[in-house]
Write an enzyme that holds these catalytic residues in place. Sequence first.
Site, PDB file in Angstrom:
ATOM      1  N   TYR A 129       0.870  -1.183   0.000  1.00  0.00           N
ATOM      2  CA  TYR A 129       0.000   0.000   0.000  1.00  0.00           C
ATOM      3  C   TYR A 129       0.900   1.224   0.000  1.00  0.00           C
ATOM      4  O   TYR A 129       1.878   1.277   0.755  1.00  0.00           O
ATOM      5  CB  TYR A 129      -0.886   0.001   1.247  1.00  0.00           C
ATOM      6  CG  TYR A 129      -1.730   1.244   1.436  1.00  0.00           C
ATOM      7  CD1 TYR A 129      -1.441   2.152   2.457  1.00  0.00           C
ATOM      8  CD2 TYR A 129      -2.821   1.526   0.616  1.00  0.00           C
ATOM      9  CE1 TYR A 129      -2.205   3.289   2.653  1.00  0.00           C
ATOM     10  CE2 TYR A 129      -3.598   2.666   0.808  1.00  0.00           C
ATOM     11  CZ  TYR A 129      -3.281   3.542   1.825  1.00  0.00           C
ATOM     12  OH  TYR A 129      -4.048   4.677   2.007  1.00  0.00           O
TER      13      TYR A 129
ATOM     14  N   ASP B 195       9.500   2.772  -1.281  1.00  0.00           N
ATOM     15  CA  ASP B 195       8.526   3.440  -0.423  1.00  0.00           C
ATOM     16  C   ASP B 195       8.842   3.090   1.023  1.00  0.00           C
ATOM     17  O   ASP B 195       8.475   2.027   1.516  1.00  0.00           O
ATOM     18  CB  ASP B 195       7.098   3.018  -0.793  1.00  0.00           C
ATOM     19  CG  ASP B 195       6.076   3.688   0.123  1.00  0.00           C
ATOM     20  OD1 ASP B 195       4.871   3.442  -0.056  1.00  0.00           O
ATOM     21  OD2 ASP B 195       6.482   4.446   1.036  1.00  0.00           O
TER      22      ASP B 195
ATOM     23  N   LYS C 252       5.516   9.196   8.296  1.00  0.00           N
ATOM     24  CA  LYS C 252       5.439   8.652   9.648  1.00  0.00           C
ATOM     25  C   LYS C 252       6.572   9.137  10.568  1.00  0.00           C
ATOM     26  O   LYS C 252       6.570  10.279  11.017  1.00  0.00           O
ATOM     27  CB  LYS C 252       5.361   7.117   9.572  1.00  0.00           C
ATOM     28  CG  LYS C 252       4.102   6.632   8.813  1.00  0.00           C
ATOM     29  CD  LYS C 252       4.028   5.125   8.749  1.00  0.00           C
ATOM     30  CE  LYS C 252       2.995   4.652   7.764  1.00  0.00           C
ATOM     31  NZ  LYS C 252       1.639   4.598   8.325  1.00  0.00           N
TER      32      LYS C 252
END
Length: 436
Positions: A151, A246, A274
């Site tokens: 994702y 990613d 994050k």
Amino acid sequence: MSQPIAAPARTRSQTLQQRAERLFPGGVNSPVRAFRAVGGAPPFLESAEGAWLTDVDGNRYIDYFGSWGPMILGHAFPPVVEAIERAARKSASFGASTAAEGDLAERVIACYPAIEKLRFVSSGTEATMSAIRLARAATGRNVIVKFEGCYHGHADGLLVKAGSGVATFGIPGSAGVPDAVAHLTLALPYNDLTSVEAAFAAHKGEIAAIILEPVVGNAGCIPPAEGYLEGLRTITRREGALLIADEVMTGFRLALGGAVERYKMEPDLITLGKIVGGGLPVGAFGGKRELMDLLAPLGPVYQAGTLSGNPLAMAAGIATVAHLQEHAGEIYPQLEATAKAIAEGVAAEAAKTGVALTTNHIGSMWTWFFTSNPVTNYDEAAKSDTAAFGRFHRAMLDQGIWLPPSQFEAAFLGAAHGEAEVRATIAAARAAFQSL
Ligand code: KE4
């Protein structure tokens, strides 16, 4: 003998949930928080400190989702709180350049030598969306390769499921994603280089980039097979496509330099999120100067953001990354040892009670898959007994252990988790497995 586990009182959470469902779709501002994958109603949180969460009814939980990754130093870590307070006193936002952006960028580059220039954005979605636009501009190609189970945020082109064959274009993974957009993405099985070779053979000269989670977290934790990441780099170099790592989840998590450092990757672009924001909204993407200088205002690729480089977010990111840089030598080994003790300690309790469990663990992220088979890709993860995971999740939550509310998410811990949390978690798991 299985003992039922009593749920603590959560009356205020229930009241807040009723209001939330009148205000937000599903009562949440991000779907996974609704607990649909595990059942039960999500407690509403009031505060958190270190490894512990407190809900609005005063119930306490050991936190194993860590705001989905950012809270690697623990909640309300004093240097981060103080940095945000100091920044807030000078205004929450300017929409103009500040020294703090350069201060954080220099720290990111020190941890990620593959990044010569970067740009801050406000989410991981913006980071990956922008990196893909840059890759398409740099190569003059349109097709993107992603992997099932990975994702990368909710940009249209990344909400795509695999087509009928590995070389056939994707189909929309969400309503509202046009076929025309999905048809520019190939969704392939993770950990399978043969399918990547087939895709490049079928789409010669059309593929702009591969984007992947170097260690998958969004199918549950799935590490790369031996040689897989190297194989992707060889293929993309040969085919003139870019490799986008990613690291929104794994960045600063698996090492100071993330999976790129741990696996000695040489990606063309890296996306972050994050942890780099210390819990405030920060995403970033970066790479070689000649790629990044294609971005406006220097180059023809447009990308922008009102709150990009926000001073409070920069302050939280600087305090977090600075602490990780200064204490990497003890923090990362400690995180890894604690995560190993928990992941393996709970797996041992499952074995004692005959519950089939496959544990994938790396660094301070792990997943207990409710299956007896190995999990090396999404299809294998999907064979897990998600109903059993749901029962386990509820049994753990009701004992004060808050796991990520989906079989297809990774668990995280932070530097504030210690011996007491390990013991409490394993004891709760023992009771939970007996109650299943
Ligand atoms: P955000 O747009 O949610 O900041 O980042 C998207 C993203 C990009 N890349 C990776 C590898 C990610 O894990 C994410 C977001 N992760 C999910 C949890 N696995 C966010 C939680 C949520 O959606 O609420």
